[in-house]
Design an enzyme around this catalytic site. Structure first.
Site, PDB file in Angstrom:
ATOM      1  N   HIS A  65       9.114   2.463  -7.747  1.00  0.00           N
ATOM      2  CA  HIS A  65       8.808   3.862  -7.431  1.00  0.00           C
ATOM      3  C   HIS A  65       9.420   4.273  -6.102  1.00  0.00           C
ATOM      4  O   HIS A  65       9.423   3.510  -5.133  1.00  0.00           O
ATOM      5  CB  HIS A  65       7.317   4.157  -7.520  1.00  0.00           C
ATOM      6  CG  HIS A  65       6.441   3.518  -6.486  1.00  0.00           C
ATOM      7  ND1 HIS A  65       6.148   4.125  -5.291  1.00  0.00           N
ATOM      8  CD2 HIS A  65       5.745   2.354  -6.480  1.00  0.00           C
ATOM      9  CE1 HIS A  65       5.310   3.363  -4.608  1.00  0.00           C
ATOM     10  NE2 HIS A  65       5.059   2.275  -5.290  1.00  0.00           N
ATOM     11  N   GLU A 204       4.316   7.617  -8.393  1.00  0.00           N
ATOM     12  CA  GLU A 204       3.508   6.410  -8.626  1.00  0.00           C
ATOM     13  C   GLU A 204       2.228   6.436  -7.815  1.00  0.00           C
ATOM     14  O   GLU A 204       1.157   6.053  -8.289  1.00  0.00           O
ATOM     15  CB  GLU A 204       4.317   5.149  -8.263  1.00  0.00           C
ATOM     16  CG  GLU A 204       3.667   3.836  -8.731  1.00  0.00           C
ATOM     17  CD  GLU A 204       2.696   3.219  -7.737  1.00  0.00           C
ATOM     18  OE1 GLU A 204       2.040   2.234  -8.089  1.00  0.00           O
ATOM     19  OE2 GLU A 204       2.565   3.710  -6.597  1.00  0.00           O
ATOM     20  N   GLU A 205       2.330   6.895  -6.565  1.00  0.00           N
ATOM     21  CA  GLU A 205       1.189   6.795  -5.644  1.00  0.00           C
ATOM     22  C   GLU A 205       0.024   7.720  -6.017  1.00  0.00           C
ATOM     23  O   GLU A 205      -1.065   7.583  -5.479  1.00  0.00           O
ATOM     24  CB  GLU A 205       1.638   7.076  -4.198  1.00  0.00           C
ATOM     25  CG  GLU A 205       2.578   6.019  -3.620  1.00  0.00           C
ATOM     26  CD  GLU A 205       1.923   4.668  -3.388  1.00  0.00           C
ATOM     27  OE1 GLU A 205       0.722   4.516  -3.654  1.00  0.00           O
ATOM     28  OE2 GLU A 205       2.626   3.744  -2.935  1.00  0.00           O
ATOM     29  N   HIS A 313       0.040   0.345   2.682  1.00  0.00           N
ATOM     30  CA  HIS A 313      -0.449   1.724   2.865  1.00  0.00           C
ATOM     31  C   HIS A 313      -0.779   2.040   4.324  1.00  0.00           C
ATOM     32  O   HIS A 313      -1.410   3.062   4.596  1.00  0.00           O
ATOM     33  CB  HIS A 313      -1.617   2.067   1.937  1.00  0.00           C
ATOM     34  CG  HIS A 313      -1.165   2.333   0.525  1.00  0.00           C
ATOM     35  ND1 HIS A 313      -1.815   3.204  -0.322  1.00  0.00           N
ATOM     36  CD2 HIS A 313      -0.106   1.864  -0.179  1.00  0.00           C
ATOM     37  CE1 HIS A 313      -1.173   3.244  -1.493  1.00  0.00           C
ATOM     38  NE2 HIS A 313      -0.136   2.429  -1.421  1.00  0.00           N
TER      39      HIS A 313
HETATM   40 ZN    ZN Z   1       3.784   0.709  -4.690  1.00  0.00          ZN
HETATM   41 CO    CO Z   2       1.317   2.074  -2.993  1.00  0.00          CO
END
Ligand code: ZN
Ligand code: CO
Length: 341
Positions: A65, A204-205, A313
């Site tokens: 991603h 994706e996130e 993150h």
């Molecule tokens: Zn990821």
């Molecule tokens: Co992530």
């Protein structure tokens, strides 16, 4: 590889706003694919060996991603302070004092309201972005504008630190693999020239929204998601086997999926045959694009190559360059091998 990783992590492209990163990737892969296209959701799809019809050849989809976590403006007050909502998994403990960069170029710092208990982590709705404005009128951002965290790339030698290594590192691994894949004429004797789709996925996130539709369109025989995975190797860290420097982790299970056991054994056997160190991953939290791909159409055999990363993150994620190299080697070996399902 370091220069490529630095270039990719310096781009600000939160989920749904992937234009900037897509342009950078498109330039990097020019000349390494037979066909490149962008679908309606913004997934960038690079097709290699389109006419690979040899006996035993498979259609393989590889996904990484290209989006990243970020923030979206929900309100600007009369003094020019910006309130925001999260785009993807933004942790409150990582946000205060962080710097952000909006896709329109504006920048700011995050701070928070005075809390009665100064030890507590402020929730996102008690935080604001100070963009240097004095009123709503001179504020350079408005409702709906998006930002990503800003933090310079840090080279520690064997290890590197950056924001959005989740999953620009996976993007870098795909790009490097595309460059190293042998052309049809150079291919290893006996191995089928698999038809490969390299997909740089969107959104994706915010819940693996891009990969499923991309897989639906491609209809692969087998799919691999390349993403980062947290480690258990920091002081008093989580109970998890994966460690930095131990090699790419072959996904067995995470919160969203059980990897296809045939894909797991294909990956493990290929790593062993190619003498590539690897680890096994059972992740309690989180998931990847492989989850969405697996349950597309009538179901697709899917697995994951997970690159160990600390502080996922946060604006300062850390990876080991040996793991990066071994992830490229493993992915290239898989794509050059006979896919055994
Ligand atoms: Zn990821
Ligand atoms: Co992530």
């Amino acid at each position: 590889m370091k220069a490529l990783i630095e270039k990719l992590t310096n781009v600000f492209s939160p989920s749904g706003f992937e234009d900037a990163i897509r342009d950078v990737i498109r330039k990097e892969i020019k000349g390494f694919a037979d066909e490149i296209r962008v679908d309606a959701l913004g997934n960038l799809i690079a097709h290699k060996n389109p006419s690979a019809g040899a006996k035993g050849a498979k259609r393989v989809m590889v996904a990484a991603h290209m989006d990243e976590i970020g923030l979206m403006v929900t309100h600007v007050d009369e003094n020019g302070f910006v309130r925001f909502s999260n785009v993807g998994g933004v942790f409150g403990r990582y946000a205060p004092s962080g710097r952000v960069r909006f896709t329109n170029g504006a920048a700011g710092v995050i701070n928070n309201e005075l809390l009665s208990n100064f030890r507590e982590t402020p929730p996102l709705d008690k935080m604001f972005i100070d963009v240097g404005a004095t009123s709503q009128k001179d504020c350079p951002v408005k409702l709906g504008d998006v930002a990503a965290f800003e933090r310079p790339f840090l080279d520690l030698g064997k290890r590197v630190v950056a924001k959005s290594l989740d999953d620009r590192l996976g993007v870098a691994v795909l790009i490097e693999t595309m460059r190293r894949l042998k052309s049809r004429s150079e291919r290893v004797e006996g191995a089928a020239p698999n038809e490969v789709y390299f997909v740089f996925t969107a959104q994706e996130e915010v819940g693996t929204r891009g990969a499923g539709p991309a897989a639906y369109g491609i209809d692969p025989d087998v799919a691999i998601a390349v993403d980062v995975t947290p480690t258990g190797d920091t002081p008093m860290g989580r109970k998890m086997e994966v460690a930095l420097g131990g090699g790419p982790a072959i996904k067995i299970k995470d919160q969203g999926m059980l990897a296809d056991p045939r894909v797991v054994s294909w990956m493990a056997k290929t790593a062993e045959r190619s003498k590539i160190p690897y680890q096994r991953e059972v992740l309690i939290m989180g998931s990847t694009d492989a989850r969405a791909i697996q349950v597309t159409r009538a179901g697709i055999a899917a697995g994951g190559i997970s690159i160990p990363a600390r502080y996922v993150h946060s604006p300062s994620e850390m990876v080991d360059m040996d793991d990066v190299e071994n992830s490229v080697r493993l992915l290239a070996a898989l794509l050059n091998s006979k896919v055994s399902l």
